[in-house]
Each structure stands twice: as structure tokens, then as C-alpha cells.
Design a protein around this motif. Structure first.
Motif, PDB file in Angstrom:
ATOM      1  N   GLY A  69      82.046 -61.093  10.071  1.00  0.00           N
ATOM      2  CA  GLY A  69      81.408 -60.083  10.885  1.00  0.00           C
ATOM      3  C   GLY A  69      80.263 -61.229  11.423  1.00  0.00           C
ATOM      4  N   ALA A  70      79.331 -60.552  12.161  1.00  0.00           N
ATOM      5  CA  ALA A  70      78.201 -61.208  12.834  1.00  0.00           C
ATOM      6  C   ALA A  70      76.999 -61.708  11.767  1.00  0.00           C
ATOM      7  N   LYS A  71      76.474 -62.800  12.009  1.00  0.00           N
ATOM      8  CA  LYS A  71      75.206 -63.308  11.048  1.00  0.00           C
ATOM      9  C   LYS A  71      74.292 -62.350  11.192  1.00  0.00           C
ATOM     10  N   ASN A  72      73.987 -61.968  12.355  1.00  0.00           N
ATOM     11  CA  ASN A  72      72.526 -61.055  12.677  1.00  0.00           C
ATOM     12  C   ASN A  72      71.561 -61.835  11.933  1.00  0.00           C
TER      13      ASN A  72
ATOM     14  N   GLU B 160      66.181 -55.650  10.201  1.00  0.00           N
ATOM     15  CA  GLU B 160      66.134 -56.336   9.067  1.00  0.00           C
ATOM     16  C   GLU B 160      67.299 -55.885   8.074  1.00  0.00           C
ATOM     17  N   LYS B 161      67.803 -54.754   7.905  1.00  0.00           N
ATOM     18  CA  LYS B 161      69.066 -54.412   7.313  1.00  0.00           C
ATOM     19  C   LYS B 161      70.039 -55.096   7.600  1.00  0.00           C
ATOM     20  N   GLU B 162      70.301 -55.153   8.979  1.00  0.00           N
ATOM     21  CA  GLU B 162      71.595 -55.936   9.441  1.00  0.00           C
ATOM     22  C   GLU B 162      71.479 -57.390   9.262  1.00  0.00           C
ATOM     23  N   SER B 163      70.069 -57.833   9.220  1.00  0.00           N
ATOM     24  CA  SER B 163      70.168 -59.363   8.901  1.00  0.00           C
ATOM     25  C   SER B 163      70.589 -59.653   7.404  1.00  0.00           C
ATOM     26  N   LYS B 164      69.970 -58.418   6.662  1.00  0.00           N
ATOM     27  CA  LYS B 164      70.219 -58.972   5.143  1.00  0.00           C
ATOM     28  C   LYS B 164      71.794 -58.881   4.776  1.00  0.00           C
TER      29      LYS B 164
ATOM     30  N   GLU C  46      73.303 -62.185   5.849  1.00  0.00           N
ATOM     31  CA  GLU C  46      72.972 -62.982   5.119  1.00  0.00           C
ATOM     32  C   GLU C  46      73.998 -62.893   3.862  1.00  0.00           C
ATOM     33  N   PHE C  47      74.160 -61.770   3.543  1.00  0.00           N
ATOM     34  CA  PHE C  47      75.271 -61.673   2.225  1.00  0.00           C
ATOM     35  C   PHE C  47      76.615 -61.843   2.687  1.00  0.00           C
ATOM     36  N   LYS C  48      77.021 -61.584   4.086  1.00  0.00           N
ATOM     37  CA  LYS C  48      78.215 -62.104   4.463  1.00  0.00           C
ATOM     38  C   LYS C  48      78.438 -63.603   4.659  1.00  0.00           C
ATOM     39  N   GLU C  49      77.314 -64.326   5.078  1.00  0.00           N
ATOM     40  CA  GLU C  49      77.490 -65.796   5.283  1.00  0.00           C
ATOM     41  C   GLU C  49      77.816 -66.482   3.843  1.00  0.00           C
TER      42      GLU C  49
END
Length: 346
Positions: free
Chosen positions: A306-309, A319-323, A326-329
Motif C-alpha cells: 500500500g501507500a506510505k502516506n 495523520e491516521k493514514e500516515s500511521k 508507517e505500520f505497513k513500511e
């Protein structure tokens, strides 16, 4: 006005002298199988799914799959849709901006450039017909493949933005992959193995799938997609175009589930849901890890997570999308720049 995409396309390709087949599912499936096309958004069932997914957001959605031919043989596929709201229109592919056509890479440079140019000109003509003022395309930039499409947009003064998409190299061994992921994830996976009962479904009954759907509704608090779109995902699992990872607690209550779509070489994280009361527990860590093991067993080479966002990316993720990114990364082994090209049309 009443606009019919199929009628417009038939007239346009005749006038433009394009060699095209329309919406031929049998031929498309054969081309995908023999060409190795792994872009799942060009697959017929995924195009149908996105049409249904978009139906609740627009007054009318029309889709087309163009099989591009060269010397009488299928050489590529171009998937587009037209979305209508009152008297305004948008162009796209799947549920986002227009995708580049997938062109058979063994063709000569001259033929490939000709097919890209034909598709680009089609988009310009369709935009003019529908009075669309902005034409956008987005794709993961892969050197040696994307340049012709990229350069066509540049010739029209395209605005360029980039973001980051996350992937996992499934050709790595299990041991090498464990060494590549975020260090603390290894402990989370071990702990989750003791907490939850997990199963992977390549065939699923409706009762189990309905529980997945219901948990998603409960956690989201509203319907994010239609019942028919859920039905289409259910059918995809039982056709082996997708699989589901199910997580139960020790009392056999559903606490998490995720669905992953698969193409020839790429698997994609499609939809997932996890009991929010267990947010601090490693439910999704185990789901992703077990899914990756399954993908490797299926012979799939790449997992699109998915996207890093990142917070400072141009599209301004929340901020939720970014977190979530970060988990996916933490599971990713590499990334690609997602290129967004946008032309302001007169």
C-alpha cells in the motif's frame, strides 16, 4: 446530455484507424496469461468490481477494456472508466486516475510508442468531448517501461507529483525476509502466534465471509462499499483470485480478517479489519506475515502493501493514514515512486 462510452469509442477508433477489440473477456484473459500482465486493475473482474465500488459515489459509471492490436495480434490492454455526476465527468481507471496501458514489452520500440500515443490521443479526444478540464494519470514508475507514457504527458506541460508505494519482495527466503522487516515485528509475530487462531481461506462459505463483512461494518461505523461489491469479493476468493486471512480469539470470536487479491505475479492488500479493542495487540502483524507466507507458496513474486502516506507528501494524507503507512513500511523490503501527472486542458 446522454453519453454512451461504448458508442463514442467505436466511432473514435474507426476514425482514428485504431486496431482494437472491445471488452472481449476471453481474449483478455488469454492475453493476461501469456503476456504476464500483473497489473490487476486491467483484469476484467477487478474492473467490474471497481465499477460497482464507484457506483455509490457517482450518478453513472461506464467502463471499457480496450485490447490494443498490432498486425492482427493483441499487443496490450487499456482500461478506462467515465464517471458522471449531474453534468460533469471524470476519467479514470479502477477507482483512481487513468492508468497507462499495459503494452507487451517484447514489441519493438516503434510499435510500443505508437500504441501509447494512440491511447493518449484517445484520452485527449474523450476529455474534449466531455469538457473535462483536468486529465490525470498515476502509476508506479518503473524504468524502461513507463517513460513513453510519462513523456507524452510532459509534452503537454503536465504537473508532476510523486509519493511512495510500499512492496515486499517475495522471492526472498523466509529467513532473509525476517531479517529485513522491522526488528520489533518479529516479537509481535511470535506473541501473536500464541494469542490467536489463524486460518487462510482460498475457499470460504458465505457465513464466514459475512462475519468478515459485519466486523468491517461494526468497526467502520458505516458501509464503505455496497453489498454487491462484497459479494464480488466473496466470489473472487472462491475463484482463487483472492484469499482471506481469518483471526479468531481463544473463544472462536472473530477479531480480525483481511482479503488479498492476486494476479500472475503480484498480490495486493485489498481490505482488512481488526477489532479496535485489541489495538495494542499484534493482530494485523500476524495477518500480514501469514499472508506473505501464503503468497510465497502460491509462487507470487511481489506483494503490494500500500501507500506510505508520509505526512509531507503532496496529497496531504491524514495523520491516521500516515500511521497506517508507517505500520505497513515495517513489512516492506522496497518502494517505488508513484508518479502523478496532471494536465490542465483548454
Amino acid at each position: 446530455m446522454t453519453f454512451e462510452l461504448s458508442d463514442w469509442l467505436k466511432q473514435y477508433v474507426q476514425n482514428a484507424n485504431m486496431d482494437v477489440r472491445f471488452n472481449d473477456k476471453v481474449v483478455l484473459e488469454e492475453f493476461i496469461r501469456t503476456s504476464g500482465c500483473s497489473v490487476i486493475d486491467h483484469y476484467t473482474w477487478m474492473s467490474d468490481y471497481h465499477k460497482e465500488y464507484l457506483a455509490s459515489q457517482y450518478d453513472k459509471v461506464q467502463c471499457a477494456s480496450l485490447l490494443l492490436q498490432s498486425n492482427g495480434k493483441v499487443a496490450g490492454v487499456f482500461t478506462i472508466n467515465v464517471r458522471q455526476t449531474e453534468n460533469s465527468y471524470e476519467l479514470g481507471s479502477s477507482s483512481a486516475e487513468v492508468l497507462p496501458p499495459f503494452i507487451e514489452q517484447t514489441l519493438s520500440r516503434k510499435v510500443k510508442h505508437k500504441l501509447y500515443k494512440q491511447c493518449f490521443n484517445l484520452l485527449l479526444a474523450l476529455s474534449d468531448t466531455l469538457s473535462i478540464k483536468n486529465l490525470a494519470s498515476s502509476f508506479d514508475f518503473q524504468s524502461g517501461i513507463c517513460e513513453p507514457w510519462y513523456n507524452l504527458f510532459l509534452q503537454y506541460g503536465a504537473k508532476i507529483n510523486v509519493s511512495q508505494n510500499l512492496f515486499c519482495d517475495l522471492t526472498m527466503s523466509s529467513d532473509a525476509y525476517l531479517n529485513a522487516i522491522r526488528e520489533r515485528y518479529k516479537n509481535h509475530i511470535k506473541r501473536a502466534d500464541k494469542l490467536w487462531n489463524i486460518s487462510i481461506k482460498t475457499q470460504i462459505n458465505w457465513q464466514d465471509f459475512y462475519l468478515f463483512q459485519q466486523l468491517h461494518l461494526d468497526v467502520a461505523g458505516f458501509k464503505t462499499r455496497s453489498d454487491l461489491s462484497w459479494e464480488m469479493l466473496y466470489q473472487a476468493v472462491n475463484r482463487q483470485d483472492a484469499f482471506v486471512v481469518i483471526v479468531l480469539d481463544q473463544s472462536n470470536n472473530l477479531v480480525g480478517a483481511a482479503l488479498f487479491t492476486v494476479s500472475n505475479e503480484v498480490a495486493t492488500y485489498s481490505v482488512g479489519v481488526y477489532d479496535r479493542s485489541l489495538f495494542a495487540s499484534p493482530v494485523s502483524h500476524l495477518v500480514h506475515y501469514r499472508a506473505i507466507e501464503k503468497m510465497r507458496d502460491l509462487g507470487i513474486k511481489t506483494y503490494f502493501i500500500g501507500a506510505k502516506n508520509a505526512l509531507n507528501e503532496w496529497h496531504q494524507p491524514s495523520e491516521k493514514e500516515s500511521k497506517i503507512g508507517e505500520f505497513k513500511e515495517g513489512f516492506a523490503t522496497f518502494s517505488l515512486l508513484k508518479t502523478h501527472l496532471s494536465i490542465e486542458l483548454k
